[in-house]
Design a protein around this motif. Structure first.
Motif, PDB file in Angstrom:
ATOM      1  N   LEU A 319       0.828  -1.202   0.000  1.00  0.00           N
ATOM      2  CA  LEU A 319       0.000   0.000   0.000  1.00  0.00           C
ATOM      3  C   LEU A 319       0.860   1.249   0.000  1.00  0.00           C
ATOM      4  CD1 LEU A 319      -2.752   1.334   0.094  1.00  0.00           C
ATOM      5  CD2 LEU A 319      -2.781   1.010   2.582  1.00  0.00           C
ATOM      6  N   PHE A 320       1.952   1.219   0.757  1.00  0.00           N
ATOM      7  CA  PHE A 320       2.892   2.339   0.768  1.00  0.00           C
ATOM      8  C   PHE A 320       3.456   2.559  -0.634  1.00  0.00           C
ATOM      9  CE2 PHE A 320       7.186   4.088   2.082  1.00  0.00           C
ATOM     10  CZ  PHE A 320       6.703   5.295   2.557  1.00  0.00           C
ATOM     11  N   TRP A 321       3.747   1.488  -1.322  1.00  0.00           N
ATOM     12  CA  TRP A 321       4.267   1.558  -2.697  1.00  0.00           C
ATOM     13  C   TRP A 321       3.243   2.238  -3.607  1.00  0.00           C
ATOM     14  CZ3 TRP A 321       2.962  -0.110  -7.577  1.00  0.00           C
ATOM     15  CH2 TRP A 321       3.992  -0.205  -8.533  1.00  0.00           C
ATOM     16  N   ALA A 322       1.989   1.827  -3.495  1.00  0.00           N
ATOM     17  CA  ALA A 322       0.948   2.362  -4.374  1.00  0.00           C
ATOM     18  C   ALA A 322       0.654   3.830  -4.098  1.00  0.00           C
ATOM     19  CB  ALA A 322      -0.334   1.540  -4.227  1.00  0.00           C
ATOM     20  N   LEU A 323       0.637   4.210  -2.828  1.00  0.00           N
ATOM     21  CA  LEU A 323       0.312   5.589  -2.466  1.00  0.00           C
ATOM     22  C   LEU A 323       1.378   6.583  -2.924  1.00  0.00           C
ATOM     23  CD1 LEU A 323      -1.084   5.007   1.140  1.00  0.00           C
ATOM     24  CD2 LEU A 323      -2.381   5.826  -0.836  1.00  0.00           C
ATOM     25  N   ARG A 324       2.578   6.109  -3.161  1.00  0.00           N
ATOM     26  CA  ARG A 324       3.657   6.999  -3.613  1.00  0.00           C
ATOM     27  C   ARG A 324       3.689   7.037  -5.145  1.00  0.00           C
ATOM     28  NH1 ARG A 324       8.865   4.832  -1.097  1.00  0.00           N
ATOM     29  NH2 ARG A 324       7.727   2.875  -1.305  1.00  0.00           N
ATOM     30  N   GLY A 325       2.752   7.764  -5.705  1.00  0.00           N
ATOM     31  CA  GLY A 325       2.726   7.944  -7.152  1.00  0.00           C
ATOM     32  C   GLY A 325       1.514   7.368  -7.837  1.00  0.00           C
ATOM     33  N   GLY A 326       0.754   6.509  -7.133  1.00  0.00           N
ATOM     34  CA  GLY A 326      -0.415   5.893  -7.744  1.00  0.00           C
ATOM     35  C   GLY A 326      -1.598   6.821  -7.881  1.00  0.00           C
ATOM     36  N   GLY A 327      -1.550   7.986  -7.208  1.00  0.00           N
ATOM     37  CA  GLY A 327      -2.614   8.973  -7.342  1.00  0.00           C
ATOM     38  C   GLY A 327      -3.519   9.049  -6.132  1.00  0.00           C
ATOM     39  N   GLY A 328      -4.101  10.221  -5.919  1.00  0.00           N
ATOM     40  CA  GLY A 328      -4.983  10.430  -4.791  1.00  0.00           C
ATOM     41  C   GLY A 328      -6.362   9.841  -5.024  1.00  0.00           C
ATOM     42  N   SER A 329      -7.113   9.672  -3.932  1.00  0.00           N
ATOM     43  CA  SER A 329      -8.502   9.190  -3.972  1.00  0.00           C
ATOM     44  C   SER A 329      -8.630   7.874  -4.727  1.00  0.00           C
ATOM     45  CB  SER A 329      -9.410  10.244  -4.624  1.00  0.00           C
ATOM     46  OG  SER A 329      -9.330  11.469  -3.947  1.00  0.00           O
ATOM     47  N   THR A 330      -7.654   7.017  -4.584  1.00  0.00           N
ATOM     48  CA  THR A 330      -7.631   5.768  -5.350  1.00  0.00           C
ATOM     49  C   THR A 330      -7.442   4.540  -4.468  1.00  0.00           C
ATOM     50  OG1 THR A 330      -6.698   6.926  -7.262  1.00  0.00           O
ATOM     51  CG2 THR A 330      -6.496   4.538  -7.242  1.00  0.00           C
ATOM     52  N   PHE A 331      -6.484   4.595  -3.553  1.00  0.00           N
ATOM     53  CA  PHE A 331      -6.147   3.430  -2.729  1.00  0.00           C
ATOM     54  C   PHE A 331      -6.565   3.615  -1.270  1.00  0.00           C
ATOM     55  CE2 PHE A 331      -3.184   3.605  -6.266  1.00  0.00           C
ATOM     56  CZ  PHE A 331      -3.284   2.323  -6.784  1.00  0.00           C
ATOM     57  N   GLY A 332      -6.849   4.836  -0.871  1.00  0.00           N
ATOM     58  CA  GLY A 332      -7.220   5.129   0.502  1.00  0.00           C
ATOM     59  C   GLY A 332      -7.199   6.627   0.725  1.00  0.00           C
ATOM     60  N   ILE A 333      -7.617   7.050   1.915  1.00  0.00           N
ATOM     61  CA  ILE A 333      -7.626   8.464   2.267  1.00  0.00           C
ATOM     62  C   ILE A 333      -6.481   8.718   3.232  1.00  0.00           C
ATOM     63  CG2 ILE A 333      -8.959  10.357   3.231  1.00  0.00           C
ATOM     64  CD1 ILE A 333     -10.125   9.128   0.669  1.00  0.00           C
ATOM     65  N   VAL A 334      -5.491   9.481   2.788  1.00  0.00           N
ATOM     66  CA  VAL A 334      -4.336   9.803   3.621  1.00  0.00           C
ATOM     67  C   VAL A 334      -4.715  10.953   4.546  1.00  0.00           C
ATOM     68  CG1 VAL A 334      -1.943  10.598   3.642  1.00  0.00           C
ATOM     69  CG2 VAL A 334      -2.717   9.003   1.868  1.00  0.00           C
ATOM     70  N   THR A 335      -4.684  10.693   5.850  1.00  0.00           N
ATOM     71  CA  THR A 335      -5.063  11.707   6.834  1.00  0.00           C
ATOM     72  C   THR A 335      -3.861  12.451   7.410  1.00  0.00           C
ATOM     73  OG1 THR A 335      -5.045  10.068   8.623  1.00  0.00           O
ATOM     74  CG2 THR A 335      -7.134  10.427   7.452  1.00  0.00           C
ATOM     75  N   ALA A 336      -2.674  11.866   7.312  1.00  0.00           N
ATOM     76  CA  ALA A 336      -1.450  12.515   7.786  1.00  0.00           C
ATOM     77  C   ALA A 336      -0.262  11.765   7.197  1.00  0.00           C
ATOM     78  CB  ALA A 336      -1.371  12.536   9.315  1.00  0.00           C
ATOM     79  N   ALA A 337       0.886  12.408   7.223  1.00  0.00           N
ATOM     80  CA  ALA A 337       2.106  11.759   6.728  1.00  0.00           C
ATOM     81  C   ALA A 337       3.316  12.356   7.425  1.00  0.00           C
ATOM     82  CB  ALA A 337       2.234  11.926   5.209  1.00  0.00           C
ATOM     83  N   THR A 338       4.359  11.554   7.525  1.00  0.00           N
ATOM     84  CA  THR A 338       5.645  12.011   8.059  1.00  0.00           C
ATOM     85  C   THR A 338       6.625  12.075   6.906  1.00  0.00           C
ATOM     86  OG1 THR A 338       5.191  11.017  10.220  1.00  0.00           O
ATOM     87  CG2 THR A 338       7.485  11.533   9.711  1.00  0.00           C
ATOM     88  N   VAL A 339       7.224  13.251   6.711  1.00  0.00           N
ATOM     89  CA  VAL A 339       8.076  13.483   5.546  1.00  0.00           C
ATOM     90  C   VAL A 339       9.406  14.098   5.970  1.00  0.00           C
ATOM     91  CG1 VAL A 339       6.061  13.831   4.068  1.00  0.00           C
ATOM     92  CG2 VAL A 339       7.149  15.812   5.130  1.00  0.00           C
ATOM     93  N   LYS A 340      10.388  13.935   5.124  1.00  0.00           N
ATOM     94  CA  LYS A 340      11.699  14.512   5.375  1.00  0.00           C
ATOM     95  C   LYS A 340      11.662  16.030   5.190  1.00  0.00           C
ATOM     96  CE  LYS A 340      14.023  10.401   3.469  1.00  0.00           C
ATOM     97  NZ  LYS A 340      14.892   9.907   2.370  1.00  0.00           N
ATOM     98  N   VAL A 341      12.395  16.728   6.026  1.00  0.00           N
ATOM     99  CA  VAL A 341      12.594  18.167   5.875  1.00  0.00           C
ATOM    100  C   VAL A 341      14.093  18.421   5.908  1.00  0.00           C
ATOM    101  CG1 VAL A 341      10.357  18.886   6.765  1.00  0.00           C
ATOM    102  CG2 VAL A 341      12.224  18.471   8.365  1.00  0.00           C
TER     103      VAL A 341
END
Length: 803
Positions: A319-341
């Motif tokens: 699922l992590f693989w799909a959510l990174r580039g697979g597009g929004g509103s497709t595999f699930g609803i992302v409510t938060a994320a932790t990202v590099k700064v």
């Protein structure tokens, strides 16, 4: 009157009677008659279908849901989520009742995928939590924000009132008490309940703050920070946890307080982790840092089965693989994320405009495209450029070690000399060089900030709704009712709409604001590699570019992005769901005109022919692309489709063009299982334009026509001769416009009471009095125009105007 004229001219474009081909608002839509049709087998239900949820059912199962404006285009109901549980409830409701689910956060979607004509819209704009920064992160670390109520606010004691696509300031207040801790499903525990508060709740919290009411540390109602400040540790990768409704500008300015910056979009009003990130997250510094999908270390997501879970390289990696580039509103609803700064960087910018009426201008553009990769590699040149039929504009920049005046001149002066000589122009442009010490300073100069808008230093752009101080252009196009009152209130400075809390009326406190979709915008794009662009003779490239600029298309322009190489190219093609074309591309070239539902007669077929291997960015591409699966996802599409079937077997998340879109057919909002799936090669993804000849969709179903804009005559009269009525209609108290006029204009969302007695076109409108065409009206008197009744006996009107 200049400000008023500008505002009203925007509203004028929304008047259906003008029939402006490029900037029509969402058209009035038919109000369907309940229980008058049967949905074909395998189809999602429409409002006229037997089995479509009644108002009583909606209010019982989704108490926060609100009805759409009467007779206007959009989903039947909207729920503004402020917690993970709200998201779970919305998904469960759509799945249980077999209706379409549309998802919106900021409304920035060129395809209009967030604006379905039926079903339920899930609005994530209330998912606002404090940003949590950390100097490092490892698998298993939990970054948990405090449970808070977020209140949109202006400077000091002011309270920002109004819908917005632009960032808002927020003041956060501690929230405690039973029910604040949400239990997640099996995989993970959801964070404490947080989110945007109602206007009334926020007014009370801010008043208490103004009175300096004492609170102990962590006590309920105590004000807390919108973000924490950290000291980055050399050699460690800092991260930040950000919630769904936080937009880039807010994120940028918060990170700057820790001397950090964030990979983000050019436009600061876009959600930091929404469809932009899930589609790849292209950004102006990708060669040095990678795409935004390369920055994500963990996502918090609710899947189609209603489960909340945290996903990463080690937790549900598919699922992590799909959510990174697979597009929004497709595999699930992302409510938060932790990202590099990353540690903030200096940036130098070279700006110039080259004007020419000669066709040779396209030679200079072709030359720039062919030398651009070398400028990037030698001088660090990257970023934005724009080409119009008679001008080329540079806003290219050089970050980090390249951010010196000497380096900038070495890159730009020879470039401008060559482009000018080739262009057929008469005046060589002078390059304006500027250096910025930090990313935040560069962003402020590029896009402006909320503070600049409040000081009158920056007017609204096409996308912006400013800081909540005036409706966005797209909202004005939705319904001009909401924009005229502001202009009348403050014609010289229409951009201000913050209120001191002491001036809030009861009706102000009972207002709710919702994200609004931008108008559909047709465009096309290509992701082109340096290898391919250098292999084409300059004359051939120039001719293809010139062919793409159709002179009859209003506002046509090319937006170009110079990226590529470095960390953008480093990951393997199958490292994640991202279109592999991003890894090999140097340019993202977008051809677009002004927005509107009408198709534009331009295309980039000439560029497709000379660059047959080029892909396209799904969020900024033509929906009618026939090779859409390959163009938007390349060799990763097959795996993405397999994962779509696994994580969303019932297609709760339908959108188009999206992975798995051709599992369904679309005909005038009638969405049905596709018996011919998969669609044959050369077929576009389902198109979502209205079809007045439909035999199964809305046009064919029993109901009454949508309603026109009641204010169109007032707006047209002002634009023609500058006159306005002596008194403007009071949209709250019911003065000026009668009930029929209010309904015709669309007074906003209406939440139907469970025991409401009125019915309009099958929609429960509360205790309506009076008749309108045989359908009961809605009581819009002074007591009920924004009445909020907890017992469900009175409808609540969430009017879109404020004055």
């Amino acid at each position: 009157m200049k400000g008023l004229s500008a505002i009203l001219s925007v509203a004028l474009l929304a008047a259906p009677s003008l029939q402006h081909a490029a900037m029509l608002p969402p058209n009035p839509d038919k109000v369907l008659t309940p229980n008058s049709s049967n949905a074909p087998a395998g189809c999602k239900l429409l409002a006229s279908d037997r089995g479509f949820p009644t108002n009583e059912t909606v209010v019982k199962e989704l108490p926060k849901a609100v009805r759409k404006q009467w007779g206007t285009l959009g989903p039947d109901w909207t729920i503004k989520a402020t917690s993970v549980k709200d998201v779970q409830d919305a998904i469960k409701f759509a799945k249980t009742h077999n209706i379409r689910l549309s998802v919106i956060t900021t409304g920035h979607d060129f395809h209009g995928r967030n604006n379905g004509r039926s079903g339920l819209r899930l609005d994530l704009s209330g998912m606002v939590e404090p940003i949590v920064f950390a100097p490092s992160w490892k698998e298993g670390d939990v970054l948990t924000p405090p449970a808070t109520t977020a209140c949109p606010a202006g400077n000091g004691s002011e309270m920002a009132m109004g819908p917005s696509l632009k960032p808002k300031k927020y003041r956060f207040f501690r929230r405690h008490g039973p029910g604040d801790e949400e239990e997640g499903e099996e995989e993970a525990e959801a964070p404490p309940a947080s989110g945007e508060g109602s206007a009334g709740e926020c007014a009370k919290l801010i008043r208490r703050s103004l009175l300096k009411k004492r609170h102990g540390p962590g006590e309920e109602g105590a004000e807390t920070d919108a973000y924490n400040v950290i000291t980055p540790v050399p050699g460690q990768q800092a991260v930040a946890r950000v919630s769904a409704a936080i937009v880039h500008e807010v994120f940028y300015l918060a990170a700057d307080k820790s001397n950090l910056f964030v990979m983000g979009a050019q436009h600061g009003g876009v959600s930091a982790i929404g469809g932009w990130m899930q589609g790849g997250g292209h950004n102006p510094f990708a060669p040095d840092y990678g795409m935004q999908v390369d920055q994500v270390v963990e996502m918090e997501v609710v899947t189609a089965d209603g489960k909340f879970q945290k996903v990463s390289e080690s937790k549900n990696p598919d699922l992590f693989w799909a959510l990174r580039g697979g597009g929004g509103s497709t595999f699930g609803i992302v409510t938060a994320a932790t990202v590099k700064v990353h540690p903030t960087i200096p940036i130098a910018v070279g700006r110039f405009i080259l004007n020419s009426t000669s066709p040779k201008l396209y030679d200079s553009l072709a030359h720039f495209l062919q030398v651009g990769p070398d400028l990037r590699d030698k001088y660090g040149v990257m970023g934005y450029f724009y080409h119009m039929p008679k001008a080329f504009q540079s806003s290219l920049h050089m970050p980090g070690k390249f951010a010196t005046l000497e380096n900038a001149k070495a890159a730009f002066e020879p470039l401008v000399d060559d482009m000018f000589k080739m262009s057929g122009g008469t005046v060589r442009p002078q390059v304006q060089y500027t250096t910025y010490k930090t990313y935040a300073e560069w962003y402020a100069a590029l896009q402006g900030t909320e503070e600049m808008e409040e000081a009158g230093e920056k007017f609204l752009t096409y996308y912006d709704g400013s800081d909540g101080s005036v409706p966005s252009q797209s909202q004005a196009m939705e319904n001009p009712l909401q924009i005229v009152p502001f202009a009348m209130k403050s014609p010289q400075n229409p951009s201000r709409r913050s209120l001191h809390v002491r001036d809030l009326s009861k009706r102000d406190e009972e207002m709710e604001m919702y994200a609004m979709p931008m108008s559909r915008t047709y465009l096309d794009s290509r992701l082109v590699s340096a290898q391919d662009i250098k292999a084409i003779p300059l004359a051939q490239l120039s001719a293809a570019l010139r062919t793409s600029f159709v002179p009859t298309v209003q506002g046509i322009a090319m937006r170009g992005f110079l990226y590529g190489g470095g960390k953008q190219a480093a990951p393997k093609a199958d490292a994640m769901g991202l279109n592999p074309a991003w890894r090999t591309s140097t340019y993202h070239l977008i051809m677009n005109a002004v927005p509107g539902d009408a198709r534009h007669d331009y295309d980039i077929s000439a560029l497709r022919r000379i660059f047959p291997r080029a892909g396209a960015y799904v969020n900024e591409a033509a929906p009618q692309t026939t090779d859409w699966k390959t163009a938007f996802w390349g060799s990763n599409y097959a795996k993405l489709e397999t994962l779509k079937k696994r994580f969303d077997p019932d297609n709760v998340f339908f959108c188009t063009p999206c992975v798995g879109a051709d599992m369904w057919t679309y005909d005038d909002e009638r969405i049905c299982r596709n018996p011919r799936y998969p669609s044959p090669a050369g077929t576009a993804a389902p198109q979502t334009l209205p079809n007045m000849q439909s035999k199964v969709g809305i046009a064919s179903l029993p109901g009454v026509k949508g309603v026109p804009n009641a204010l169109a005559p007032i707006i047209e009269a002002f634009m023609k001769n500058g006159t306005l009525p002596k008194t403007m209609p009071d949209f709250h108290a019911g003065n000026g416009l009668n009930e029929a006029d209010m309904m015709a204009g669309g007074m906003g969302f209406v939440q139907a009471g469970a025991a409401g007695g009125g019915n309009m076109g099958g929609m429960d409108m509360g205790e309506g009095e009076g008749q309108m065409g045989g359908m009961e009206g809605m009581d819009m008197g002074a007591e009920s125009e924004a009445g909020h009744s907890h017992d469900g006996k009175r409808a609540r009107s969430l009017a879109t105007s404020l004055w």
